[in-house]
Write a protein that holds these residues in place. Structure first.
Motif, PDB file in Angstrom:
ATOM      1  N   ARG A  60       0.851  -1.314   0.143  1.00 47.58           N
ATOM      2  CA  ARG A  60       0.025  -0.007   0.145  1.00 47.58           C
ATOM      3  C   ARG A  60       0.994   1.254  -0.044  1.00 47.58           C
ATOM      4  O   ARG A  60       0.401   2.396  -0.074  1.00 47.58           O
ATOM      5  CB  ARG A  60      -0.985  -0.182   1.224  1.00 47.58           C
ATOM      6  N   TYR A  61       2.037   0.979   0.077  1.00 45.14           N
ATOM      7  CA  TYR A  61       3.151   2.172   0.119  1.00 45.14           C
ATOM      8  C   TYR A  61       3.909   2.156  -1.178  1.00 45.14           C
ATOM      9  O   TYR A  61       4.883   2.914  -1.158  1.00 45.14           O
ATOM     10  CB  TYR A  61       4.193   2.453   1.127  1.00 45.14           C
ATOM     11  N   GLU A  62       3.498   1.215  -2.124  1.00 44.95           N
ATOM     12  CA  GLU A  62       4.284   1.332  -3.431  1.00 44.95           C
ATOM     13  C   GLU A  62       4.325   2.503  -4.251  1.00 44.95           C
ATOM     14  O   GLU A  62       3.482   3.115  -4.304  1.00 44.95           O
ATOM     15  CB  GLU A  62       3.754  -0.073  -4.319  1.00 44.95           C
ATOM     16  N   ASN A  63       5.450   2.925  -4.613  1.00 36.80           N
ATOM     17  CA  ASN A  63       5.729   4.253  -5.425  1.00 36.80           C
ATOM     18  C   ASN A  63       6.202   3.904  -6.693  1.00 36.80           C
ATOM     19  O   ASN A  63       6.081   4.919  -7.522  1.00 36.80           O
ATOM     20  CB  ASN A  63       6.661   5.057  -4.699  1.00 36.80           C
TER      21      ASN A  63
ATOM     22  N   ILE B  47     -10.681  -9.818  -7.492  1.00 44.41           N
ATOM     23  CA  ILE B  47      -9.926  -8.931  -8.649  1.00 44.41           C
ATOM     24  C   ILE B  47     -10.307  -7.614  -8.955  1.00 44.41           C
ATOM     25  O   ILE B  47      -9.681  -6.650  -9.046  1.00 44.41           O
ATOM     26  CB  ILE B  47      -9.932  -9.575 -10.063  1.00 44.41           C
ATOM     27  N   GLU B  48     -11.533  -7.404  -8.719  1.00 44.71           N
ATOM     28  CA  GLU B  48     -12.308  -5.974  -8.767  1.00 44.71           C
ATOM     29  C   GLU B  48     -11.736  -5.110  -7.542  1.00 44.71           C
ATOM     30  O   GLU B  48     -11.359  -4.111  -7.861  1.00 44.71           O
ATOM     31  CB  GLU B  48     -13.778  -6.007  -8.896  1.00 44.71           C
ATOM     32  N   MET B  49     -11.844  -5.488  -6.446  1.00 40.22           N
ATOM     33  CA  MET B  49     -11.283  -4.898  -5.209  1.00 40.22           C
ATOM     34  C   MET B  49      -9.724  -4.564  -5.397  1.00 40.22           C
ATOM     35  O   MET B  49      -9.166  -3.579  -4.934  1.00 40.22           O
ATOM     36  CB  MET B  49     -11.478  -5.772  -3.867  1.00 40.22           C
TER      37      MET B  49
ATOM     38  N   ILE C 159      -4.826   4.012   4.391  1.00 42.06           N
ATOM     39  CA  ILE C 159      -4.124   2.693   4.983  1.00 42.06           C
ATOM     40  C   ILE C 159      -5.206   1.519   5.587  1.00 42.06           C
ATOM     41  O   ILE C 159      -5.251   0.465   5.347  1.00 42.06           O
ATOM     42  CB  ILE C 159      -2.860   3.010   5.759  1.00 42.06           C
ATOM     43  N   GLU C 160      -5.954   2.040   6.491  1.00 43.09           N
ATOM     44  CA  GLU C 160      -6.929   1.269   7.280  1.00 43.09           C
ATOM     45  C   GLU C 160      -7.942   0.549   6.462  1.00 43.09           C
ATOM     46  O   GLU C 160      -8.251  -0.597   6.426  1.00 43.09           O
ATOM     47  CB  GLU C 160      -7.649   2.082   8.062  1.00 43.09           C
ATOM     48  N   LYS C 161      -8.405   1.250   5.179  1.00 42.53           N
ATOM     49  CA  LYS C 161      -9.079   0.604   4.101  1.00 42.53           C
ATOM     50  C   LYS C 161      -8.459  -0.529   3.518  1.00 42.53           C
ATOM     51  O   LYS C 161      -9.145  -1.741   3.341  1.00 42.53           O
ATOM     52  CB  LYS C 161      -9.682   1.760   3.132  1.00 42.53           C
ATOM     53  N   LYS C 162      -7.257  -0.204   3.155  1.00 45.83           N
ATOM     54  CA  LYS C 162      -6.572  -1.340   2.415  1.00 45.83           C
ATOM     55  C   LYS C 162      -6.344  -2.644   3.291  1.00 45.83           C
ATOM     56  O   LYS C 162      -6.068  -3.864   2.902  1.00 45.83           O
ATOM     57  CB  LYS C 162      -5.222  -0.790   1.867  1.00 45.83           C
ATOM     58  N   ILE C 163      -6.080  -2.287   4.691  1.00 35.81           N
ATOM     59  CA  ILE C 163      -5.897  -3.318   5.575  1.00 35.81           C
ATOM     60  C   ILE C 163      -6.803  -4.403   5.597  1.00 35.81           C
ATOM     61  O   ILE C 163      -6.938  -5.430   5.451  1.00 35.81           O
ATOM     62  CB  ILE C 163      -5.188  -2.925   6.880  1.00 35.81           C
ATOM     63  N   GLU C 164      -7.989  -3.698   5.640  1.00 39.65           N
ATOM     64  CA  GLU C 164      -9.315  -4.470   5.652  1.00 39.65           C
ATOM     65  C   GLU C 164      -9.694  -5.104   4.594  1.00 39.65           C
ATOM     66  O   GLU C 164     -10.111  -6.295   4.696  1.00 39.65           O
ATOM     67  CB  GLU C 164     -10.486  -3.266   6.075  1.00 39.65           C
ATOM     68  N   HIS C 165      -9.151  -4.362   3.344  1.00 40.26           N
ATOM     69  CA  HIS C 165      -9.543  -5.268   2.048  1.00 40.26           C
ATOM     70  C   HIS C 165      -8.468  -6.650   2.101  1.00 40.26           C
ATOM     71  O   HIS C 165      -8.880  -7.680   1.427  1.00 40.26           O
ATOM     72  CB  HIS C 165      -9.086  -4.384   0.839  1.00 40.26           C
TER      73      HIS C 165
ATOM     74  N   ALA D 194      -7.787 -12.293   1.783  1.00 41.10           N
ATOM     75  CA  ALA D 194      -7.104 -13.304   2.162  1.00 41.10           C
ATOM     76  C   ALA D 194      -8.356 -14.339   2.593  1.00 41.10           C
ATOM     77  O   ALA D 194      -8.187 -15.826   2.444  1.00 41.10           O
ATOM     78  CB  ALA D 194      -6.413 -13.192   3.504  1.00 41.10           C
ATOM     79  N   LYS D 195      -9.255 -13.920   3.301  1.00 43.05           N
ATOM     80  CA  LYS D 195     -10.493 -14.798   3.843  1.00 43.05           C
ATOM     81  C   LYS D 195     -11.280 -15.469   2.499  1.00 43.05           C
ATOM     82  O   LYS D 195     -11.515 -16.621   2.659  1.00 43.05           O
ATOM     83  CB  LYS D 195     -11.502 -13.979   4.574  1.00 43.05           C
TER      84      LYS D 195
END
Length: 554
Positions: A395-398, A443-445, A470-476, A481-482
């Protein structure tokens, strides 16, 4: 015009038997066939040195029955009920041995013995032939068939103690040396009998054997049609085994044949038989070439060869992915004398017309499995790739180039996933149907996340927005994974180190000359076109998919 016994020469016996029973093992089949016709359930076949014995527990024969069995081309057997009805089978060992002895007993009656001196008959005919060549004998002086048989065949009654058990025992003495080696080979004899005799399945080595037997019996009982199987014990010198049909779990990939599919062979005019087929669990041909496809049987006895049936399936590829049988039980559909086809009648035309429809059905089932298994394979590979990108994506990829590569890959996987959904090839598989939905959603997410990250790189965002992002990405990440937990079992696609390795894995037969050519093509074109080892693996994989598509559409 009136004919006499002198109008039928004795040489006819040699001509008939040699023409009808060219394989020495055919005589074994004929005598076992007679045992089956006599309602035998247990048969012992013993081959020791230069003698052969066939013992059965059937109804046996009295004097009149044994006397009638000597007639040529005349039989009291009912063509619809019995396999052997031509009236020639008792002479099937004429070229095989010097003499034939038959002991038989019916119920409480006295047993009888029939002795046929084949050597003496052949000696007479050989001597006649030599004299004819030397012009020492005219055609009118040749021995007739009736005289020859009367002179060298003996039928007598025995004491009950001589043969006390109900049934029949056939002894072939002094096997011809030319045939002895072949008949002393246990595997050759056993292989022939497994293919030609109505044996039981080996239920310990073929998981569907009992279900197939029971289902065929159930269908035949419904139509009042006869279906019999026998127990056969073969002994060749010191080696002895119970014989079964040749099918085993190991004939199939992963040792797991698919559940048998049954089809009744019938039309508006009546019932003819039952077909069953087990499909390979992978898009590969059955391992054993001799068992690929369907074999026609009449009351369990083989009619012709498997390769004769492939034309009714419209696809050699799909035919070779099955192991199965076409079991004919209809009384009116009669085998010809050589047992390689049926007699030309109207019901024969009906049978082959129905077989065309049944062949198309099994081809369609195989084609549907091909499409669904290919779709499952694609979905599993997509799931693994999406999971891999989800794990790699930071999520920090530049690096926008890397992010754009992710988007290109995911869009291609989304296209394939949508194609699977649109073609409805997994409609019958609820498990994978649900997983396709999860993969598409994942895939869409992930595309949304990567697209958002690219957008965030182009502008400066407030720290609060960054924290929410960041919080949104962590939840995704957790949700993905689930949803993709099932993908843990996916194995990485096999990487081939050479073109030869790929072709061998696809069951493509290679000669030594062809192998040299393929190695040259590999070195001059594929390896030379590759920039890295990974690039080489990718080229080989693309070639594999192209070959599979050609084979699937063959």
């Amino acid at each position: 015009m009136k004919l006499s016994k002198f109008d039928i020469g004795a040489e006819i016996i040699a001509i008939l038997t040699k023409g009808m029973y060219q394989d020495p093992r055919d005589a074994l089949r004929e005598y076992i066939q007679n045992a089956v016709d006599a309602d035998s359930k247990n048969i012992n076949l013993k081959i020791r040195q230069n003698n052969i014995t066939v013992i059965d527990d059937g109804t046996g024969m009295d004097y009149q029955t044994m006397r009638k069995a000597l007639r040529i081309g005349i039989s009291d057997k009912k063509p619809g009920d019995d396999i052997g009805f031509m009236g020639i089978g008792i002479y099937s060992s004429y070229h095989l041995c010097d003499s034939l002895t038959i002991y038989s007993k019916i119920n409480a009656d006295s047993p009888h013995k029939l002795f046929m001196d084949f050597k003496a008959m052949k000696d007479v005919l050989t001597e006649q032939k030599e004299k004819r060549i030397n012009n020492q004998l005219s055609g009118d002086e040749l021995i007739d068939l009736q005289t020859l048989l009367e002179k060298y065949i003996y039928l007598e009654e025995l004491d009950k103690s001589d043969f006390p058990t109900k049934g029949t025992r056939i002894e072939m003495h002094q096997i011809e040396q030319n045939f002895s080696k072949e008949l002393q080979d246990f595997d050759l004899v056993a292989s022939y009998l497994r293919d030609t005799i109505p044996l039981h399945f080996d239920k310990s080595n073929f998981m569907w054997g009992e279900e197939i037997e029971n289902k065929i019996q159930e269908i035949c009982d419904t139509h009042n049609s006869k279906f019999d199987l026998v127990n056969l014990k073969l002994q060749v010198n010191s080696r002895q085994e119970d014989l079964y049909k040749p099918y085993k779990n190991s004939d199939f990939h992963n040792n797991t044949p698919q559940k048998p599919d049954f089809q009744e062979i019938k039309d508006e005019d009546g019932f003819i038989g039952v077909a069953w087929g087990c499909l390979n669990p992978t898009r590969n041909k059955i391992k054993d070439k001799s068992l690929r496809g369907f074999l026609i049987r009449k009351q369990g006895f083989a009619i012709g060869r498997r390769e004769n049936v492939v034309k009714y399936f419209n696809s050699h590829t799909h035919f070779d992915r099955y192991v199965g049988e076409i079991v004919v039980t209809n009384k009116e559909l009669l085998p010809n004398a050589s047992r390689d086809d049926f007699e030309f009648t109207n019901i024969r035309i009906r049978f082959y017309n129905i077989l065309t429809t049944i062949g198309s059905y099994y081809t369609q089932i195989s084609n549907e499995f091909q499409n669904s298994s290919k779709a499952i394979e694609d979905i599993e590979n997509i799931a693994a790739k999406v999971k891999e990108i989800n794990m790699e994506f930071s999520r920090y990829e530049n690096n926008t180039t890397k992010l754009l590569e992710y988007i290109v890959t995911l869009n291609e996987k989304l296209r394939i996933t949508n194609s699977v959904v649109d073609r409805k090839v997994l409609e019958k598989d609820l498990k994978y149907k649900e997983e396709v939905k999860l993969i598409k959603n994942s895939i869409e997410m992930l595309l949304d996340d990567i697209t958002d990250r690219i957008g965030s790189i182009k502008k400066t965002q407030e720290e609060e927005k960054k924290q929410n992002y960041i919080e949104k990405k962590i939840e995704h990440t957790k949700e993905i994974a689930k949803d993709l937990s099932f993908a843990n079992i996916v194995q990485k696609e096999k990487e081939y180190n050479s073109l030869i390795e790929l072709l061998q894995d696809l069951d493509i037969e290679l000669g030594s000359d062809n192998e040299t050519i393929y190695n040259l093509l590999d070195e001059k074109f594929i390896e030379r076109a590759s920039t890295t080892k990974v690039h080489y693996y990718n080229l080989i994989t693309e070639l594999k998919n192209d070959i599979l598509n050609i084979m699937d559409n063959k």
